[in-house]
Motif scaffolding. Structure first.
Motif, PDB file in Angstrom:
ATOM      1  N   THR A 118     104.651  76.618 -16.480  1.00  0.00           N
ATOM      2  CA  THR A 118     105.046  78.024 -16.423  1.00  0.00           C
ATOM      3  C   THR A 118     105.872  78.404 -15.202  1.00  0.00           C
ATOM      4  O   THR A 118     106.945  78.984 -15.329  1.00  0.00           O
ATOM      5  CB  THR A 118     103.788  78.918 -16.492  1.00  0.00           C
ATOM      6  OG1 THR A 118     103.078  78.581 -17.683  1.00  0.00           O
ATOM      7  CG2 THR A 118     104.167  80.384 -16.530  1.00  0.00           C
ATOM      8  N   ALA A 119     105.382  78.119 -14.018  1.00  0.00           N
ATOM      9  CA  ALA A 119     106.066  78.566 -12.797  1.00  0.00           C
ATOM     10  C   ALA A 119     107.419  77.887 -12.613  1.00  0.00           C
ATOM     11  O   ALA A 119     108.288  78.421 -11.925  1.00  0.00           O
ATOM     12  CB  ALA A 119     105.188  78.333 -11.573  1.00  0.00           C
ATOM     13  N   MET A 120     107.629  76.729 -13.224  1.00  0.00           N
ATOM     14  CA  MET A 120     108.902  76.023 -13.120  1.00  0.00           C
ATOM     15  C   MET A 120     109.798  76.296 -14.326  1.00  0.00           C
ATOM     16  O   MET A 120     110.869  75.710 -14.443  1.00  0.00           O
ATOM     17  CB  MET A 120     108.663  74.520 -12.952  1.00  0.00           C
ATOM     18  CG  MET A 120     107.942  74.165 -11.651  1.00  0.00           C
ATOM     19  SD  MET A 120     108.717  74.850 -10.172  1.00  0.00           S
ATOM     20  CE  MET A 120     110.315  74.070 -10.231  1.00  0.00           C
ATOM     21  N   HIS A 121     109.350  77.153 -15.244  1.00  0.00           N
ATOM     22  CA  HIS A 121     110.158  77.583 -16.392  1.00  0.00           C
ATOM     23  C   HIS A 121     110.640  76.390 -17.227  1.00  0.00           C
ATOM     24  O   HIS A 121     111.816  76.308 -17.597  1.00  0.00           O
ATOM     25  CB  HIS A 121     111.360  78.422 -15.930  1.00  0.00           C
ATOM     26  CG  HIS A 121     110.969  79.554 -15.055  1.00  0.00           C
ATOM     27  ND1 HIS A 121     110.547  80.755 -15.556  1.00  0.00           N
ATOM     28  CD2 HIS A 121     110.909  79.658 -13.698  1.00  0.00           C
ATOM     29  CE1 HIS A 121     110.248  81.565 -14.554  1.00  0.00           C
ATOM     30  NE2 HIS A 121     110.450  80.928 -13.422  1.00  0.00           N
ATOM     31  N   ARG A 122     109.728  75.473 -17.527  1.00  0.00           N
ATOM     32  CA  ARG A 122     110.126  74.277 -18.277  1.00  0.00           C
ATOM     33  C   ARG A 122     108.979  73.759 -19.130  1.00  0.00           C
ATOM     34  O   ARG A 122     107.823  74.128 -18.958  1.00  0.00           O
ATOM     35  CB  ARG A 122     110.578  73.180 -17.314  1.00  0.00           C
ATOM     36  CG  ARG A 122     109.478  72.686 -16.401  1.00  0.00           C
ATOM     37  CD  ARG A 122     109.979  71.700 -15.363  1.00  0.00           C
ATOM     38  NE  ARG A 122     108.903  71.337 -14.443  1.00  0.00           N
ATOM     39  CZ  ARG A 122     109.061  70.597 -13.377  1.00  0.00           C
ATOM     40  NH1 ARG A 122     110.257  70.112 -13.083  1.00  0.00           N
ATOM     41  NH2 ARG A 122     108.038  70.312 -12.596  1.00  0.00           N
ATOM     42  N   VAL A 123     109.358  72.887 -20.057  1.00  0.00           N
ATOM     43  CA  VAL A 123     108.410  72.111 -20.840  1.00  0.00           C
ATOM     44  C   VAL A 123     108.681  70.655 -20.504  1.00  0.00           C
ATOM     45  O   VAL A 123     109.839  70.212 -20.532  1.00  0.00           O
ATOM     46  CB  VAL A 123     108.593  72.354 -22.362  1.00  0.00           C
ATOM     47  CG1 VAL A 123     107.707  71.428 -23.165  1.00  0.00           C
ATOM     48  CG2 VAL A 123     108.321  73.808 -22.705  1.00  0.00           C
TER      49      VAL A 123
END
Length: 139
Positions: A118-123
């Motif tokens: 979440t905090a790194m805006h990635r999967v």
């Protein structure tokens, strides 16, 4: 107390039709069968096998359990042989590390594990052994 929840968040069902619930406020995973609480897994803390705010939870076809350990910025895997086998990577911005993992899913055909960071805006995508494969998104 087993069977009592404090902020339940994630839920999944294994091949034995046991319901697994991530119980954020109690920092544990609860396993249920029907209306019966079978056991509470893990305990609160930072060590492998301990959880701080478990969020997402998933199982693979072998009934291994994957838990997003939000407060410890990691994903833990539990196998049938060991309650906590792996501290999946850890806190950080680099590939393979996490900042607030919140959701996890397992591809039943390939066994690949996808984790929302979440905090790194990635999967991020890993093999079921924890080897980093790919990422989508990011800042």
């Amino acid at each position: 107390m087993e069977g009592i929840f404090d902020k339940p968040f994630g839920v999944c069902v294994n091949s034995k039709l046991q319901i697994l619930v991530s119980d954020m406020g109690n920092h544990r995973i609860q396993m249920l069968k029907g209306m019966e609480s079978l056991k509470a897994s893990w305990s609160a803390g930072e060590d492998p096998g301990q959880l701080m705010y478990p969020y997402g939870i998933a199982v693979d076809p072998q009934d291994n359990i994957y838990v997003c350990d939000l407060g410890n910025h990691r994903v833990q895997k539990s196998t049938q042989k060991a309650l906590s086998e792996a501290d999946r990577h850890g806190k950080g911005e680099q590939d393979g590390c996490f900042m607030q993992p919140r959701s996890v899913a397992v591809d039943i055909k390939t066994g690949c594990v996808s984790i929302v960071d979440t905090a790194m805006h990635r999967v991020q995508v890993f093999t079921n052994e924890g080897v980093f494969l790919n990422k989508f998104g990011a800042r």
